[in-house]
Design an enzyme around this catalytic site. Sequence first.
Site, PDB file in Angstrom:
ATOM      1  N   ASP A   1       0.869  -1.183   0.000  1.00 49.53           N
ATOM      2  CA  ASP A   1       0.000   0.000   0.000  1.00 49.53           C
ATOM      3  C   ASP A   1       0.903   1.229   0.000  1.00 49.53           C
ATOM      4  OD1 ASP A   1       0.849   0.553   2.610  1.00 49.53           O
ATOM      5  OD2 ASP A   1      -1.151   0.466   3.507  1.00 49.53           O
TER       6      ASP A   1
ATOM      7  N   CYS B   1       3.159  -2.646   4.118  1.00 46.91           N
ATOM      8  CA  CYS B   1       2.299  -1.487   4.377  1.00 46.91           C
ATOM      9  C   CYS B   1       3.085  -0.615   5.358  1.00 46.91           C
ATOM     10  CB  CYS B   1       0.929  -1.919   4.912  1.00 46.91           C
ATOM     11  SG  CYS B   1       0.942  -2.792   6.486  1.00 46.91           S
TER      12      CYS B   1
ATOM     13  N   THR C   1       3.186  -0.490   8.667  1.00 43.55           N
ATOM     14  CA  THR C   1       3.796  -1.263   9.748  1.00 43.55           C
ATOM     15  C   THR C   1       4.103  -2.703   9.357  1.00 43.55           C
ATOM     16  OG1 THR C   1       1.591  -1.901  10.459  1.00 43.55           O
ATOM     17  CG2 THR C   1       2.558   0.038  11.541  1.00 43.55           C
TER      18      THR C   1
ATOM     19  N   HIS D   1      11.709 -22.814  10.333  1.00 45.86           N
ATOM     20  CA  HIS D   1      10.766 -23.447  11.255  1.00 45.86           C
ATOM     21  C   HIS D   1       9.314 -23.348  10.795  1.00 45.86           C
ATOM     22  CE1 HIS D   1      13.539 -23.428  15.067  1.00 45.86           C
ATOM     23  NE2 HIS D   1      14.101 -23.985  14.012  1.00 45.86           N
TER      24      HIS D   1
ATOM     25  N   HIS E   1       9.450 -29.779  12.757  1.00 47.92           N
ATOM     26  CA  HIS E   1       8.814 -28.543  12.286  1.00 47.92           C
ATOM     27  C   HIS E   1       7.737 -28.833  11.251  1.00 47.92           C
ATOM     28  CE1 HIS E   1      11.663 -26.371  14.627  1.00 47.92           C
ATOM     29  NE2 HIS E   1      12.657 -27.031  14.048  1.00 47.92           N
TER      30      HIS E   1
HETATM   31  C1  RB5 Z   1      -1.965   3.273   6.261  1.00 49.04           C
HETATM   32  O1  RB5 Z   1      -2.000   4.558   6.767  1.00 49.04           O
HETATM   33  C2  RB5 Z   1      -1.540   2.282   7.326  1.00 49.04           C
HETATM   34  O2  RB5 Z   1      -2.557   2.112   8.246  1.00 49.04           O
HETATM   35  C3  RB5 Z   1      -1.159   0.961   6.707  1.00 49.04           C
HETATM   36  O3  RB5 Z   1      -0.125   1.154   5.797  1.00 49.04           O
HETATM   37  C4  RB5 Z   1      -0.652  -0.117   7.648  1.00 49.04           C
HETATM   38  O4  RB5 Z   1       0.334   0.360   8.484  1.00 49.04           O
HETATM   39  C5  RB5 Z   1      -1.690  -0.874   8.365  1.00 49.04           C
HETATM   40  O5  RB5 Z   1      -1.418  -1.849   9.076  1.00 49.04           O
END
Ligand code: RB5
Length: 147
Positions: free
Chosen positions: A10, A67, A69, A100, A135
């Site tokens: 994203d 994304c 995070t 694993h 595993h």
């Molecule tokens: C987008 O602003 C953000 O929420 C997305 O990239 C991500 O971090 C969501 O988990």
Amino acid sequence: MAAKVVIGVDHGGLHIKNVIIEHLEQRGFEVKDVGVFSEESADYPDKAVDAVKEFRRGGYDFGVVCCGTGIGISISANKMKGITCAMPQNSFAAQMAREHNNVNFIAFGGRIDYTEPIEKILDSFIDAEFAGGRHLRRVKKMNNLEI
Ligand code: RB5
């Protein structure tokens, strides 16, 4: 034939996408980029679906999703049948994700300050092999949790 990787991100993962693609290509992978291609806001579940749909066409070694995070897009990927997506915090975790857990997707966060370069984390994943043995039993149990 070159090993293949699919990548989907994203807007929060856009800036690390090119770093990852460049590194994968240097490592000899053919990379299928399913976007995004601009900083326009995008919904990470949609990009996880795009990456998984492409992965399911077959011939891919693994998939990468990013994304902000790594959390939202990895959860989204993990909700799809047959997909196991790790979100390693460092190269040790990336190695273990394959040795694993034998995952078929790996997730990164474009807004995360990793303590190691993403290329190094990626290399640890690429260079690891599934250890099998005990595993395999655990991975089978894990994969059977699609209930
Ligand atoms: C987008 O602003 C953000 O929420 C997305 O990239 C991500 O971090 C969501 O988990």
